[in-house]
Scaffold this active site. Sequence first.
Site, PDB file in Angstrom:
ATOM      1  N   GLY A  45      37.645  26.708  30.857  1.00 40.16           N
ATOM      2  CA  GLY A  45      38.571  27.147  31.975  1.00 40.16           C
ATOM      3  C   GLY A  45      37.643  27.551  33.148  1.00 40.16           C
ATOM      4  N   GLN A  50      35.189  32.190  40.700  1.00 37.95           N
ATOM      5  CA  GLN A  50      33.860  32.178  39.859  1.00 37.95           C
ATOM      6  C   GLN A  50      32.980  31.364  40.406  1.00 37.95           C
ATOM      7  OE1 GLN A  50      36.044  31.251  35.904  1.00 37.95           O
ATOM      8  NE2 GLN A  50      34.650  32.473  35.434  1.00 37.95           N
ATOM      9  N   CYS A  92      34.531  34.726  28.850  1.00 37.99           N
ATOM     10  CA  CYS A  92      34.415  34.161  30.016  1.00 37.99           C
ATOM     11  C   CYS A  92      33.064  33.574  30.650  1.00 37.99           C
ATOM     12  CB  CYS A  92      34.734  35.374  31.036  1.00 37.99           C
ATOM     13  SG  CYS A  92      35.100  34.819  32.632  1.00 37.99           S
ATOM     14  N   LEU A  93      33.144  32.690  31.337  1.00 33.86           N
ATOM     15  CA  LEU A  93      31.993  31.982  31.944  1.00 33.86           C
ATOM     16  C   LEU A  93      31.032  32.954  32.760  1.00 33.86           C
ATOM     17  CD1 LEU A  93      32.917  28.303  32.537  1.00 33.86           C
ATOM     18  CD2 LEU A  93      31.522  29.268  30.577  1.00 33.86           C
ATOM     19  N   HIS A 134      44.073  34.023  31.268  1.00 37.35           N
ATOM     20  CA  HIS A 134      42.725  34.392  31.741  1.00 37.35           C
ATOM     21  C   HIS A 134      42.469  34.035  33.232  1.00 37.35           C
ATOM     22  CE1 HIS A 134      38.438  35.108  30.798  1.00 37.35           C
ATOM     23  NE2 HIS A 134      38.206  34.013  31.616  1.00 37.35           N
ATOM     24  N   GLU A 135      42.710  32.590  33.279  1.00 40.58           N
ATOM     25  CA  GLU A 135      42.538  32.021  34.717  1.00 40.58           C
ATOM     26  C   GLU A 135      43.411  32.492  35.733  1.00 40.58           C
ATOM     27  OE1 GLU A 135      39.975  30.436  34.719  1.00 40.58           O
ATOM     28  OE2 GLU A 135      39.715  30.344  32.270  1.00 40.58           O
ATOM     29  N   HIS A 138      41.962  35.666  37.001  1.00 42.22           N
ATOM     30  CA  HIS A 138      40.848  35.561  37.775  1.00 42.22           C
ATOM     31  C   HIS A 138      41.250  35.251  39.348  1.00 42.22           C
ATOM     32  CE1 HIS A 138      37.054  35.125  35.883  1.00 42.22           C
ATOM     33  NE2 HIS A 138      37.515  34.335  34.848  1.00 42.22           N
TER      34      HIS A 138
HETATM   35 NI    NI Z   1      36.846  33.759  33.108  1.00 41.15          NI
END
Ligand code: NI
Length: 169
Positions: A45, A50, A92-93, A134-135, A138
Amino acid sequence: MRHPILRLGDEGLRRPTRPVTVFDASLHALVDDMIETMHAAPGIGLAAPQIGLDLQLCVIDLSVGASHADLIVLANPHFVERRGMQLESEGCLSVPTFYATVARASEVVVRGQDRDGVWRTYDGSGLLARAFQHELDHLRGRIFVDRLQGLQRRLLLGRITRLRAKGRW
Ligand code: NI
């Protein structure tokens, strides 16, 4: 084109986002960039904040590129329903190499617009439900570490602070 992914501590992750209003070729190009960036990471995701964009836009692909049917593009998403509870490890990235157990709803219904602006409804359970939550976090400037408490939160943030002090974050 791949974009650099912001890391925890960058204010770009915390800015309020604005709705996507124009579903044109430049949005399609951005969506394709986000998909490429997510797959290359690799991740399941990626949300616009991000990569430093204050837009209500995210992409999800549990297959990480293996199955086109798994690819979900969500513009202006919101929850219709959230049910149950799951406790699983999450990463998370924007917080690379760190994972923690986060409480999430186990089933969700999400509505959002696709890359052409068509409203769609998605049912997700398990990992997909987690990815949606999660997204969407963000898009509200929230990162999974914000949902941790107590010792788990202090240990994780302490390790990142030490990495940052050494110039390794
Ligand atoms: Ni994330």
